[in-house]
Design an enzyme around this catalytic site. Structure first.
Site, mmCIF file in Angstrom:
data_model
loop_
_atom_site.group_PDB
_atom_site.id
_atom_site.type_symbol
_atom_site.label_atom_id
_atom_site.label_comp_id
_atom_site.label_asym_id
_atom_site.label_seq_id
_atom_site.Cartn_x
_atom_site.Cartn_y
_atom_site.Cartn_z
ATOM 1 N N ASP A 169 0.759 -1.268 0.152
ATOM 2 C CA ASP A 169 0.204 0.086 0.124
ATOM 3 C C ASP A 169 1.086 1.373 0.123
ATOM 4 O O ASP A 169 0.447 2.232 -0.841
ATOM 5 C CB ASP A 169 -0.884 -0.045 1.252
ATOM 6 C CG ASP A 169 -2.270 0.880 1.127
ATOM 7 O OD1 ASP A 169 -2.589 1.170 -0.067
ATOM 8 O OD2 ASP A 169 -2.727 1.192 2.102
ATOM 9 N N HIS A 264 -4.330 3.201 -7.470
ATOM 10 C CA HIS A 264 -5.584 2.696 -6.400
ATOM 11 C C HIS A 264 -6.738 2.581 -7.191
ATOM 12 O O HIS A 264 -7.601 1.873 -6.998
ATOM 13 C CB HIS A 264 -5.828 3.672 -5.448
ATOM 14 C CG HIS A 264 -4.983 3.222 -4.250
ATOM 15 N ND1 HIS A 264 -3.624 3.419 -4.003
ATOM 16 C CD2 HIS A 264 -5.466 2.776 -2.891
ATOM 17 C CE1 HIS A 264 -3.483 3.053 -2.923
ATOM 18 N NE2 HIS A 264 -4.277 2.620 -2.287
ATOM 19 N N HIS A 267 -6.420 -0.668 -8.994
ATOM 20 C CA HIS A 267 -6.844 -1.787 -7.814
ATOM 21 C C HIS A 267 -8.424 -1.890 -7.617
ATOM 22 O O HIS A 267 -8.668 -2.775 -7.525
ATOM 23 C CB HIS A 267 -6.104 -1.383 -6.408
ATOM 24 C CG HIS A 267 -6.740 -1.968 -5.090
ATOM 25 N ND1 HIS A 267 -8.097 -1.467 -4.828
ATOM 26 C CD2 HIS A 267 -6.604 -3.189 -4.499
ATOM 27 C CE1 HIS A 267 -8.283 -2.261 -3.586
ATOM 28 N NE2 HIS A 267 -7.387 -3.359 -3.321
ATOM 29 N N HIS A 281 -5.527 -5.674 0.143
ATOM 30 C CA HIS A 281 -5.468 -4.541 -0.481
ATOM 31 C C HIS A 281 -4.066 -4.126 -0.850
ATOM 32 O O HIS A 281 -3.802 -4.062 -2.129
ATOM 33 C CB HIS A 281 -5.968 -3.395 0.449
ATOM 34 C CG HIS A 281 -5.921 -1.999 -0.187
ATOM 35 N ND1 HIS A 281 -6.793 -1.620 -0.923
ATOM 36 C CD2 HIS A 281 -5.002 -0.917 0.386
ATOM 37 C CE1 HIS A 281 -6.478 -0.343 -1.304
ATOM 38 N NE2 HIS A 281 -5.330 -0.013 -0.665
HETATM 39 ZN ZN ZN Z 1 -4.478 1.906 -0.131
#
Ligand code: ZN
Length: 377
Positions: A169, A264, A267, A281
């Site tokens: 992340d 993101h 993602h 994540h």
């Molecule tokens: Zn994130």
């Protein structure tokens, strides 16, 4: 140009830091509503009992049902009123933390992450779900948490996979902030309390946020692999401390005040592929960081540096690494469609992005990652 930067009022991390929780509760009053999964409470029970006794404060256990839904938030707010709680504590992983943010609505909030898997703890936003676990809405509060407190001993004793996911992340933070700065796009720090229908005033990122994002990336490269070994051994070392700060503080401030971009958004699109559901994540974000670098045609040296880092800590570099062993063009088109909806952060890239470009970047990043791994074997 309007710029904004937001952060928690206090960030503190240290070995056995939970012993000091009562001190922070005391700054608000006599008792706190504790929002946490029972397993997480169990892991730190002795420390909680010690600090309550030492500082003469009470923790009201809330029987948190595990989902950050409007209904659960309402129930917990009611409970806080009934028990006259002077602050809210969110202890554990993402759901408990987000729920505590919603219950506190930007006031008197202590966040105690027991894993370092994402950069959410420091932010002034939360994600609401339906009681059945489907996405409902984003909520933004007037302030970030009052205190973010991390017991590094607890993190060192949590499974290493969480720490590594947190590094994934954090890996995207610099590249997304850089893209946001280059395109003069808005950052989340400019958003006021949208939960009550507040009107968002756009704001750009600060030099401070971009510098923190850069430090975030540099610290990953320097200390990531060492921190992983420390966590495997359940030991706190300076490298592990640096990575905890990187995953939570540097990445948290970097994304919220520096901006999100393609990594993101892609993602979010990838979550439509069934195979990815058992991956965290941050694990998916590591791969989509690579996709963003391909999309913006970053230098070969930079792509290789990111690949080398990912492989050194065991982060995914290709689709198979996140559970996608085969994927049709239609499925990838669907991923790209989701990534390119008008609200998505992909439009913070410094050039217009369309679905074809996203499909191509995913395919090519996948090939690059596979080839890199084969070379290393
Ligand atoms: Zn994130």
């Amino acid at each position: 140009m309007r710029k904004a930067f937001i952060s928690p009022s206090k960030y503190v991390q240290g070995e056995d830091e939970l012993f000091n929780l009562g001190y922070f509760i005391k700054t608000f009053g006599e008792s706190a509503l504790l929002i946490a999964h029972p397993d997480d409470v169990q892991r730190v029970k002795q420390k909680l009992e010690y600090t309550m006794e030492k500082y003469g404060v009470a923790l009201i256990e809330s029987g948190f049902n595990g989902e950050c839904s409007r209904q659960e938030v309402k129930r917990l707010q009611q409970l806080a009123i009934e028990h006259n709680c002077s602050c809210t504590i969110g202890l554990g992983g993402g759901k408990a933390i987000d729920t505590a943010k919603c219950v506190a609505e930007g006031d008197a909030l202590i966040i105690v992450p027991t894993i370092a898997a994402t950069d959410a703890p420091t932010s002034h936003s939360a994600v609401l779900y339906s009681p059945e676990g489907e996405f409902d809405d984003y909520a933004y509060f007037k302030q970030s948490p009052s205190v973010v407190m991390i017991d590094t001993t607890v993190i060192a004793n949590a499974p290493t996979r969480f720490l590594v996911a947190g590094m994934g992340d954090a890996l995207s933070t610099y590249f997304e902030a850089r893209a946001t700065a280059n395109s003069y796009s808005n950052v989340n720090a400019g958003l006021p309390c949208g939960a009550n229908g507040g009107v968002g005033k756009p704001a750009k990122g600060t030099k401070a946020a971009l510098a923190l994002a850069k430090l975030c990336y540099e610290t990953l490269l320097e200390d990531g692999a060492k921190a992983k070994i420390s966590c495997d051994a359940n030991l706190v070392t300076p490298a592990l401390e640096n990575i905890i700060e990187t995953n939570i503080l540097l990445s948290g401030l970097g994304f919220e005040s520096g901006g999100l971009a393609a990594a993101h958004a892609i993602h979010n699109g990838l979550t439509s592929l069934e195979g990815t559901h058992s991956y965290y994540h941050g694990e998916k974000v590591a791969f989509t960081t690579l996709v963003q670098l391909v999309l913006e045609n970053a230098s070969t040296a930079e792509i290789n540096e990111v690949l080398q880092f990912c492989v050194s800590v065991g982060l995914p570099v290709c689709l198979a690494d996140i559970g996608v062993t085969s994927v049709t063009n239609d499925e990838l088109r669907n991923v790209a469609q989701k990534a390119c909806i008008p609200e998505e952060s992909i439009h913070s890239m410094p050039f217009p992005v369309n679905e074809e470009m996203v499909v191509a970047a995913i395919r090519v990043a996948d090939h690059i990652g596979q080839q890199y791994k084969q070379k290393g074997e």
